[in-house]
Design a protein around this motif. Structure first.
Motif, PDB file in Angstrom:
ATOM      1  N   ASP A  74       0.846  -0.911  -0.228  1.00 13.72           N
ATOM      2  CA  ASP A  74      -0.088  -0.014   0.141  1.00 13.72           C
ATOM      3  C   ASP A  74       1.037   1.031  -0.254  1.00 13.72           C
ATOM      4  OD1 ASP A  74      -2.301  -1.273  -0.205  1.00 13.72           O
ATOM      5  OD2 ASP A  74      -2.779  -1.426   2.186  1.00 13.72           O
ATOM      6  N   THR A  84       1.183   6.065  -0.572  1.00 15.25           N
ATOM      7  CA  THR A  84       0.700   7.513  -0.698  1.00 15.25           C
ATOM      8  C   THR A  84       0.954   8.088  -1.445  1.00 15.25           C
ATOM      9  OG1 THR A  84      -0.729   6.936   1.007  1.00 15.25           O
ATOM     10  CG2 THR A  84      -0.173   8.767   0.961  1.00 15.25           C
ATOM     11  N   THR A 139      -2.807  13.862  -2.838  1.00 13.41           N
ATOM     12  CA  THR A 139      -2.782  12.924  -2.145  1.00 13.41           C
ATOM     13  C   THR A 139      -3.621  11.056  -2.980  1.00 13.41           C
ATOM     14  OG1 THR A 139      -1.956  14.129  -1.096  1.00 13.41           O
ATOM     15  CG2 THR A 139      -2.205  11.755   0.135  1.00 13.41           C
ATOM     16  N   HIS A 188      -3.673   7.163  -3.569  1.00 13.18           N
ATOM     17  CA  HIS A 188      -3.285   6.291  -2.809  1.00 13.18           C
ATOM     18  C   HIS A 188      -3.121   4.856  -3.955  1.00 13.18           C
ATOM     19  CE1 HIS A 188      -3.565   8.228   1.194  1.00 13.18           C
ATOM     20  NE2 HIS A 188      -4.862   8.827   0.405  1.00 13.18           N
ATOM     21  N   GLY A 194      -7.033   1.800  -6.224  1.00 12.95           N
ATOM     22  CA  GLY A 194      -7.129   2.717  -6.872  1.00 12.95           C
ATOM     23  C   GLY A 194      -6.189   3.816  -7.475  1.00 12.95           C
TER      24      GLY A 194
END
Length: 153
Positions: free
Chosen positions: A52, A54, A61, A63, A84
């Motif tokens: 995962d 970011t 932002t 993800h 995402g």
């Protein structure tokens, strides 16, 4: 998809370049825009490992959950988002001689359709290009340092 590709010479062999990128803990070191990057499985390298992440691109932002989809020892590491923000990224390592290589950093990303997607695309495109160029410069510097430290150990 929009592709950004940067090719850079590196003062380290392809094996050292591959080893540095293959350690997921180094990713936030050379990609300044990554604020989080954590494994979601016990497997942290090779095809099937997932993470995962970011990333901050200017005011946005994003993800993603990414999976390693290509892993060729000392030659290539490729990832693709499975959740995402849609992104595919590949690093290719080409040996030049015993102490140098060329690193190709290729990033493909896709924004959603419609007006919001077009706006997002226009907003992040310059940041993606700058991020890939900056990350590649950081990467080749860090690989050379990694190789030098490893050679002197």
């Amino acid at each position: 998809m929009t592709e950004v590709k940067i090719i850079a010479d590196c003062a380290a062999p392809a094996e050292s370049a591959f080893a540095y990128v293959n350690d997921y803990r180094n990713l936030p070191r050379f990609i300044n825009e990554i604020s989080e990057f954590t494994p979601t499985t016990e497997q942290t390298e090779g095809v099937g490992a997932t993470f995962d992440g970011t990333i901050q691109l200017g005011p946005i932002t994003l993800h993603s959950r990414i999976e390693i989809v290509r892993h060729e020892e000392n030659f290539a590491i490729g990832v693709k988002s499975i959740k995402g923000f849609e992104i595919e990224s590949t690093f290719l390592f080409h040996a030049k001689d015993a102490n140098s290589s060329t690193v190709d950093a290729i990033v493909d990303y896709k924004v959603p359709g419609g007006i919001a997607g077009k706006l997002l695309g226009k907003t992040i495109e310059p940041f993606v290009k700058l991020a890939v160029k900056s990350s590649t410069n950081n990467l080749i510097t860090q690989i050379a340092e990694f190789h030098s430290a490893d050679a002197n150990a």
